[in-house]
Design a protein around this motif. Structure first.
Motif, PDB file in Angstrom:
ATOM      1  N   GLY A 187      40.349  42.739  90.673  1.00 33.21           N
ATOM      2  CA  GLY A 187      40.309  42.819  92.267  1.00 33.21           C
ATOM      3  C   GLY A 187      39.556  41.446  92.777  1.00 33.21           C
ATOM      4  O   GLY A 187      40.405  41.107  93.968  1.00 33.21           O
ATOM      5  N   THR A 188      38.708  41.061  92.194  1.00 28.35           N
ATOM      6  CA  THR A 188      38.145  39.959  92.681  1.00 28.35           C
ATOM      7  C   THR A 188      39.123  38.654  92.640  1.00 28.35           C
ATOM      8  O   THR A 188      39.142  37.666  93.526  1.00 28.35           O
ATOM      9  N   SER A 189      39.810  38.523  91.201  1.00 24.56           N
ATOM     10  CA  SER A 189      40.781  37.524  91.260  1.00 24.56           C
ATOM     11  C   SER A 189      42.073  37.527  92.057  1.00 24.56           C
ATOM     12  O   SER A 189      42.407  36.445  92.689  1.00 24.56           O
ATOM     13  N   ILE A 190      42.539  38.679  92.535  1.00 23.03           N
ATOM     14  CA  ILE A 190      43.465  38.828  93.504  1.00 23.03           C
ATOM     15  C   ILE A 190      43.001  38.338  94.982  1.00 23.03           C
ATOM     16  O   ILE A 190      43.749  37.782  95.736  1.00 23.03           O
ATOM     17  N   GLY A 219      40.948  33.571  86.394  1.00 24.56           N
ATOM     18  CA  GLY A 219      40.046  34.701  86.481  1.00 24.56           C
ATOM     19  C   GLY A 219      40.743  35.894  86.088  1.00 24.56           C
ATOM     20  O   GLY A 219      40.518  36.669  85.144  1.00 24.56           O
ATOM     21  N   LEU A 220      41.854  35.877  86.443  1.00 27.25           N
ATOM     22  CA  LEU A 220      43.063  36.917  86.108  1.00 27.25           C
ATOM     23  C   LEU A 220      43.386  36.965  84.774  1.00 27.25           C
ATOM     24  O   LEU A 220      43.598  37.748  84.059  1.00 27.25           O
ATOM     25  N   ILE A 221      43.677  35.494  84.260  1.00 24.15           N
ATOM     26  CA  ILE A 221      44.113  35.427  82.859  1.00 24.15           C
ATOM     27  C   ILE A 221      42.828  35.705  81.917  1.00 24.15           C
ATOM     28  O   ILE A 221      43.261  36.510  81.217  1.00 24.15           O
ATOM     29  N   MET A 222      41.640  35.453  82.458  1.00 22.95           N
ATOM     30  CA  MET A 222      40.506  35.735  81.528  1.00 22.95           C
ATOM     31  C   MET A 222      40.383  37.018  81.391  1.00 22.95           C
ATOM     32  O   MET A 222      39.992  37.751  80.298  1.00 22.95           O
ATOM     33  N   THR A 223      40.552  37.899  82.556  1.00 24.87           N
ATOM     34  CA  THR A 223      40.431  39.428  82.512  1.00 24.87           C
ATOM     35  C   THR A 223      41.509  39.971  81.800  1.00 24.87           C
ATOM     36  O   THR A 223      41.053  40.877  80.923  1.00 24.87           O
ATOM     37  N   MET A 241      42.523  29.290  94.824  1.00 20.86           N
ATOM     38  CA  MET A 241      43.968  29.805  94.021  1.00 20.86           C
ATOM     39  C   MET A 241      43.775  29.720  92.439  1.00 20.86           C
ATOM     40  O   MET A 241      43.900  30.567  91.767  1.00 20.86           O
ATOM     41  N   GLY A 242      43.312  28.699  91.978  1.00 17.90           N
ATOM     42  CA  GLY A 242      43.215  28.242  90.751  1.00 17.90           C
ATOM     43  C   GLY A 242      42.032  29.037  90.085  1.00 17.90           C
ATOM     44  O   GLY A 242      42.288  29.691  88.774  1.00 17.90           O
ATOM     45  N   ALA A 243      40.818  29.257  90.775  1.00 14.82           N
ATOM     46  CA  ALA A 243      39.881  30.245  90.036  1.00 14.82           C
ATOM     47  C   ALA A 243      40.289  31.448  90.094  1.00 14.82           C
ATOM     48  O   ALA A 243      40.030  32.270  88.979  1.00 14.82           O
ATOM     49  N   GLY A 244      41.363  32.218  91.162  1.00 14.06           N
ATOM     50  CA  GLY A 244      41.829  33.542  91.005  1.00 14.06           C
ATOM     51  C   GLY A 244      42.655  33.627  89.832  1.00 14.06           C
ATOM     52  O   GLY A 244      42.575  34.685  89.097  1.00 14.06           O
ATOM     53  N   VAL A 245      43.464  32.634  89.528  1.00 15.23           N
ATOM     54  CA  VAL A 245      44.539  32.671  88.572  1.00 15.23           C
ATOM     55  C   VAL A 245      43.876  32.399  87.229  1.00 15.23           C
ATOM     56  O   VAL A 245      43.943  33.342  86.237  1.00 15.23           O
ATOM     57  N   TRP A 302      40.424  42.228  78.381  1.00 16.26           N
ATOM     58  CA  TRP A 302      41.015  43.605  78.682  1.00 16.26           C
ATOM     59  C   TRP A 302      41.889  43.984  77.250  1.00 16.26           C
ATOM     60  O   TRP A 302      41.940  45.052  76.776  1.00 16.26           O
ATOM     61  N   GLY A 303      42.670  42.877  77.273  1.00 15.61           N
ATOM     62  CA  GLY A 303      43.750  43.412  75.760  1.00 15.61           C
ATOM     63  C   GLY A 303      42.996  43.514  74.578  1.00 15.61           C
ATOM     64  O   GLY A 303      43.505  43.952  73.663  1.00 15.61           O
ATOM     65  N   ARG A 304      42.024  42.601  74.492  1.00 16.85           N
ATOM     66  CA  ARG A 304      41.262  42.804  73.119  1.00 16.85           C
ATOM     67  C   ARG A 304      40.503  44.203  73.141  1.00 16.85           C
ATOM     68  O   ARG A 304      40.458  44.620  72.153  1.00 16.85           O
ATOM     69  N   ARG A 305      39.921  44.701  74.328  1.00 15.47           N
ATOM     70  CA  ARG A 305      39.289  46.133  74.203  1.00 15.47           C
ATOM     71  C   ARG A 305      40.444  47.356  73.663  1.00 15.47           C
ATOM     72  O   ARG A 305      39.866  48.281  73.451  1.00 15.47           O
TER      73      ARG A 305
END
Length: 80
Positions: free
Chosen positions: A4-7, A43-47, A37-41, A51-54
């Motif tokens: 949500g923060t990234s978006i 953050g979205l990739i990192m999130t 926008m770069g920080a949001g993208v 989450w994929g590893r979890r």
């Protein structure tokens, strides 16, 4: 940073870059928008990576536990 923060950062950056036509002394709002926008993208990739590893499935190769059969005796009279 969550999804949500990234978006929110992506949307805020897009508004500052493309929709806003104002000038603030000493600050270029287009650059600030691109940075958000770069920080949001990022953050979205990192999130999604975290989450994929979890959500990975862990499998074990252990044999199942042996089951014991439990029998109930009914030949004993109940207490008085």
């Amino acid at each position: 940073m969550g999804i949500g923060t990234s978006i929110f950062l992506i949307a805020l950056g897009a508004i500052l870059t493309f929709a806003l036509d104002a000038s603030v002394g000493g600050i270029n709002l287009d650059v600030v928008g691109w940075i958000l926008m770069g920080a949001g993208v990022l953050g979205l990739i990192m999130t999604t990576l975290i989450w994929g590893r979890r959500r990975q499935v862990v499998t074990t190769t252990e044999q199942p536990v042996e089951y014991r059969q439990v029998e109930e005796r009914r030949d004993i009279a109940p207490p008085l």
